[in-house]
Design a protein around this motif. Structure first.
Motif, PDB file in Angstrom:
ATOM      1  N   ASN A  23      15.254  10.318  -2.374  1.00  0.00           N
ATOM      2  CA  ASN A  23      13.890  10.832  -2.192  1.00  0.00           C
ATOM      3  C   ASN A  23      12.968   9.667  -1.884  1.00  0.00           C
ATOM      4  O   ASN A  23      13.089   8.589  -2.474  1.00  0.00           O
ATOM      5  CB  ASN A  23      13.379  11.529  -3.456  1.00  0.00           C
ATOM      6  CG  ASN A  23      14.204  12.737  -3.843  1.00  0.00           C
ATOM      7  OD1 ASN A  23      14.971  12.680  -4.793  1.00  0.00           O
ATOM      8  ND2 ASN A  23      14.050  13.824  -3.109  1.00  0.00           N
ATOM      9  N   GLY A  24      12.050   9.869  -0.958  1.00  0.00           N
ATOM     10  CA  GLY A  24      11.068   8.843  -0.637  1.00  0.00           C
ATOM     11  C   GLY A  24       9.663   9.413  -0.679  1.00  0.00           C
ATOM     12  O   GLY A  24       9.449  10.592  -0.348  1.00  0.00           O
TER      13      GLY A  24
ATOM     14  N   PHE B  82       8.456  -0.455   0.045  1.00  0.00           N
ATOM     15  CA  PHE B  82       8.144  -0.842   1.417  1.00  0.00           C
ATOM     16  C   PHE B  82       6.627  -0.930   1.542  1.00  0.00           C
ATOM     17  O   PHE B  82       5.931   0.077   1.414  1.00  0.00           O
ATOM     18  CB  PHE B  82       8.706   0.181   2.419  1.00  0.00           C
ATOM     19  CG  PHE B  82      10.174   0.435   2.259  1.00  0.00           C
ATOM     20  CD1 PHE B  82      11.111  -0.351   2.924  1.00  0.00           C
ATOM     21  CD2 PHE B  82      10.630   1.446   1.421  1.00  0.00           C
ATOM     22  CE1 PHE B  82      12.472  -0.104   2.775  1.00  0.00           C
ATOM     23  CE2 PHE B  82      11.975   1.688   1.276  1.00  0.00           C
ATOM     24  CZ  PHE B  82      12.909   0.905   1.949  1.00  0.00           C
ATOM     25  N   SER B  83       6.118  -2.137   1.725  1.00  0.00           N
ATOM     26  CA  SER B  83       4.684  -2.339   1.956  1.00  0.00           C
ATOM     27  C   SER B  83       3.843  -1.671   0.872  1.00  0.00           C
ATOM     28  O   SER B  83       3.071  -0.748   1.121  1.00  0.00           O
ATOM     29  CB  SER B  83       4.286  -1.775   3.335  1.00  0.00           C
ATOM     30  OG  SER B  83       2.895  -1.967   3.560  1.00  0.00           O
ATOM     31  N   VAL B  84       3.968  -2.178  -0.373  1.00  0.00           N
ATOM     32  CA  VAL B  84       3.245  -1.557  -1.492  1.00  0.00           C
ATOM     33  C   VAL B  84       2.077  -2.447  -1.920  1.00  0.00           C
ATOM     34  O   VAL B  84       1.951  -2.859  -3.058  1.00  0.00           O
ATOM     35  CB  VAL B  84       4.187  -1.287  -2.679  1.00  0.00           C
ATOM     36  CG1 VAL B  84       5.102  -0.126  -2.383  1.00  0.00           C
ATOM     37  CG2 VAL B  84       5.018  -2.528  -3.030  1.00  0.00           C
ATOM     38  N   ASN B  85       1.185  -2.726  -0.968  1.00  0.00           N
ATOM     39  CA  ASN B  85       0.025  -3.566  -1.272  1.00  0.00           C
ATOM     40  C   ASN B  85      -1.272  -2.789  -1.291  1.00  0.00           C
ATOM     41  O   ASN B  85      -2.359  -3.356  -1.398  1.00  0.00           O
ATOM     42  CB  ASN B  85      -0.071  -4.721  -0.281  1.00  0.00           C
ATOM     43  CG  ASN B  85      -0.182  -4.233   1.152  1.00  0.00           C
ATOM     44  OD1 ASN B  85      -0.380  -3.033   1.400  1.00  0.00           O
ATOM     45  ND2 ASN B  85      -0.030  -5.160   2.099  1.00  0.00           N
TER      46      ASN B  85
ATOM     47  N   ASP C 228       1.783   3.014   1.240  1.00  0.00           N
ATOM     48  CA  ASP C 228       2.747   2.436   0.310  1.00  0.00           C
ATOM     49  C   ASP C 228       3.910   3.405   0.157  1.00  0.00           C
ATOM     50  O   ASP C 228       3.711   4.579  -0.167  1.00  0.00           O
ATOM     51  CB  ASP C 228       2.101   2.200  -1.061  1.00  0.00           C
ATOM     52  CG  ASP C 228       1.119   1.035  -1.020  1.00  0.00           C
ATOM     53  OD1 ASP C 228       0.916   0.481   0.067  1.00  0.00           O
ATOM     54  OD2 ASP C 228       0.568   0.700  -2.083  1.00  0.00           O
ATOM     55  N   THR C 229       5.133   2.893   0.376  1.00  0.00           N
ATOM     56  CA  THR C 229       6.303   3.755   0.355  1.00  0.00           C
ATOM     57  C   THR C 229       7.263   3.301  -0.736  1.00  0.00           C
ATOM     58  O   THR C 229       7.573   2.109  -0.849  1.00  0.00           O
ATOM     59  CB  THR C 229       7.017   3.724   1.714  1.00  0.00           C
ATOM     60  OG1 THR C 229       6.097   4.145   2.726  1.00  0.00           O
ATOM     61  CG2 THR C 229       8.211   4.665   1.705  1.00  0.00           C
ATOM     62  N   VAL C 230       7.723   4.277  -1.548  1.00  0.00           N
ATOM     63  CA  VAL C 230       8.658   4.009  -2.632  1.00  0.00           C
ATOM     64  C   VAL C 230       9.825   4.982  -2.470  1.00  0.00           C
ATOM     65  O   VAL C 230       9.618   6.187  -2.304  1.00  0.00           O
ATOM     66  CB  VAL C 230       8.022   4.192  -4.013  1.00  0.00           C
ATOM     67  CG1 VAL C 230       9.025   3.880  -5.114  1.00  0.00           C
ATOM     68  CG2 VAL C 230       6.779   3.309  -4.161  1.00  0.00           C
ATOM     69  N   ALA C 231      11.051   4.445  -2.509  1.00  0.00           N
ATOM     70  CA  ALA C 231      12.254   5.260  -2.326  1.00  0.00           C
ATOM     71  C   ALA C 231      13.085   5.247  -3.602  1.00  0.00           C
ATOM     72  O   ALA C 231      13.293   4.188  -4.205  1.00  0.00           O
ATOM     73  CB  ALA C 231      13.077   4.725  -1.160  1.00  0.00           C
TER      74      ALA C 231
END
Length: 620
Positions: free
Chosen positions: A36-37, A74-77, A82-85
């Motif tokens: 899941n993302g 991925f790019s969580v700034n 902001d993407t979290v998998a």
């Protein structure tokens, strides 16, 4: 949803925000692998520092997906999407079981500052590399793409939240300090001027640490131009009592200063009531101790003395009292050295009056037929008055776990004191210090003696203060005679004798200490007859002295419940024929009262136990 909030609440600025995501496996199959993302983004430019993902629920993820379980970022700034998998696969574990319905993931962002008011923050599904979409796999040859109904979007709204702790000043030495306002009601208000009225923004009930949390609420005042002008009202009330300035009058409250045109955000604050306003909160807190102690011992709702007792705190020319007709306690807040006032911070007095509330609410030791217009702890009046007051003295000391009762006056420099352990009382402090005397053995019509009896049953300290009826200054001589207090039974049996319906005396709960004795030894007796008799003797009454446990002989093994049965017969035969231990009480084993333990006693006991013979002789 963010922090469990519904969509209309929006998102308050100035705090971290947590989105909780649930999983529902309704497929009928265990999932051996899942991916899941999620992406968190703002379509109109709100930013934050970082995004952190985590797992929740009762599922042990590392065991369920024992081959691998990963959280990838991925790019969580906070500057874009902001993407979290989340993904895992099992080897020997169970994977995601069928029927699983629980909050599974969390994504925490922030804080989001107030410059982003009105902007939107969204959470939506996201690609999961390498295939670019979500996959759940029950087997190696089949896959399921889970449903998702997002995106879910929330607006950063103009809101304020107040949270923190409430305290009052306890000035009583030696522990002068801030104490938490336990269980009080706190209201947050917006101060408005004409043509608008002040608005109640929110309420809370403080926890046992004085903690409260109100908000988020709108920060827009009635004019729609400025922030709220916030002040607080904290009421001296809790689950046990509420304080008023007169009988059925306005409630005691402390109102804080106002904060004007507040900016949106979260305010962490500590509010400490000044000493000049703390008295009502001290009283409420003391009664809460008494109420909770009582509920701990007698949790049955039928034994609840009642919630929300009114306590009048005002200056006047009156001693503290409980009014059973109107069901309220009066505490004098006037300053008078001669009268030993105020009583505002005298925990012993407050709890004494609450003890009366319990008596009259539950119907024990409440016979006021011959109640005098005035009384003192060293007076001898009548057994009913002695019981009313003696229980209240004992209850006050028991809640505080201290046999010394203290009345502070002269700005805490002087005290009147009473020690219900040994019956002594007197004064101590800068004005004078002396022991006036002792009421330890003044008898059953003295309230101090009754308090001492109850304390000796309750406490764990053995003592022998016999013959303490003399008077002196500072040092009172005692005449120890080997008969004293050897009991440490706690409060449970005391309250059972006072309140259990199967121990009523002539259809009512005990109204004096002799009826209390009778209730104690009503079948099944609460035991300790010798120790109880010694305590009565210690306090001036020798009528119960001796080792007989009941009305008849035969309790050879000294069963505390006074059962006469086969065990007593075995005990007696072991003693007489097999070198067994000596019976604890000679009178109980001398069954025919012939001043000797012999075969005749054995015959009587066998006949009584097995053949329905005559009962043994009275004891003693």
């Amino acid at each position: 949803m963010p922090d469990g909030k519904s969509v209309p609440d929006g998102l308050p600025p100035g705090e971290q925000l947590t989105f909780h995501v649930g999983l529902n496996n309704s497929t009928g199959e265990n999932m051996k692998g899942i991916t899941n993302g999620f992406r968190v983004y703002s379509p109109n430019g709100a930013t934050w520092n970082t995004t952190v993902g985590d797992t929740l629920s009762s599922l042990v993820w590392g065991d369920a997906f024992d081959l691998t379980f990963n959280i990838n970022y991925f790019s969580v700034n906070g500057a874009g999407a902001d993407t979290v998998a989340f993904g895992g696969s099992k080897l020997f574990g169970n994977g995601l079981p069928t029927g699983f319905v629980d909050t599974a993931y969390s994504l925490r962002i922030g804080p989001v500052n107030s410059s982003h008011l009105g902007k939107t923050i969204c959470i939506d599904s996201s690609f999961f590399p390498p295939v670019g979409y979500w996959v759940w796999a029950p087997t190696g040859t089949s896959t399921i793409i889970p449903d998702w109904y997002g995106p879910y979007c929330f607006t950063v709204t103009d809101q304020i939240t107040f949270r923190g702790n409430l305290y009052y000043w306890d000035p009583v030495p030696p522990d002068t300090s801030l104490k938490p306002m336990r269980g009080v009601r706190i209201e947050m208000w917006d101060n408005d001027s004409w043509p608008f009225s002040d608005q109640l923004l929110g309420t809370d009930t403080a926890d046992d640490n004085g903690g409260f949390h109100i908000g988020p609420v709108s920060n827009s005042d009635d004019y729609g131009l400025y922030g709220q002008d916030v002040f607080f009202r904290i009421y001296a009330q809790n689950e046990a009592a509420y304080l008023t300035v007169a009988y059925n009058g306005d409630r005691h409250l402390w109102q804080t200063a106002e904060g004007s045109d507040l900016e949106a955000g979260i305010y962490d604050t500590t509010m400490a009531c000044p000493l000049s306003e703390s008295g009502a909160f001290f009283v409420a807190d003391a009664i809460l101790d008494g109420y909770r102690m009582w509920i701990e011992f007698r949790p049955d709702p039928a034994d609840n003395p009642g919630d929300s007792l009114q306590v009048v705190l005002q200056p006047s020319n009156s001693v503290a009292f409980y009014d059973p007709t109107n069901d309220y306690i009066y505490i004098n807040s006037a300053d008078s050295v001669a009268q030993r006032w105020p009583d505002t911070y005298d925990r012993g007095i407050i709890l004494h009056e609450y003890g009366h509330k319990i008596e009259f609410s539950l119907g024990f030791m409440d016979d006021t037929t011959d109640y005098p217009s005035a009384h003192n702890i060293y007076d001898r009046c009548n057994q009913e008055t002695a019981a009313i007051e003696g229980f209240a003295w004992w209850f006050s000391c028991q809640v505080r776990n201290d046999p010394v009762w203290i009345d502070f006056f002269n700005n805490y420099r002087d005290t009147g004191w009473i020690n219900i352990e040994n019956g002594e009382y007197g004064l101590a402090g800068v004005t004078d210090s002396f022991t006036s005397g002792s009421m330890n053995a003044l008898g059953m019509d003295n309230e101090g003696t009754v308090a001492g009896i109850l304390w000796d049953i309750y406490d764990g300290a053995d003592d022998d203060y016999s013959d303490s009826t003399d008077w002196g200054t500072l040092n009172i001589g005692h005449g120890p005679d080997g008969i004293g207090d050897s009991l440490a039974d706690g409060a449970t049996h005391i309250l059972a004798a006072l309140l259990d319906d199967d121990r009523k005396i002539d259809g009512h709960h005990p109204d004096n200490i002799e009826e209390f004795w009778d209730a104690w030894f009503t079948e099944p007796a609460l035991g300790h007859p010798v120790a109880m008799g010694d305590i009565w003797y210690e306090h001036g009454d020798s009528t119960h002295l001796g080792c007989c446990m009941g009305d008849i002989r035969g309790n050879v093994n000294y069963d505390p419940y006074d059962h006469i049965d086969i065990a007593d017969l075995v005990y007696l035969t072991d003693y007489m024929f097999d070198g067994g231990p000596v019976p604890p009480c000679f009178e109980e084993a001398d069954i025919d009262a012939c001043q000797a333990i012999d075969i005749a006693d054995l015959v009587v006991l066998v006949d009584y136990v097995f053949s329905g013979g005559d009962a043994p002789w009275p004891c003693p």
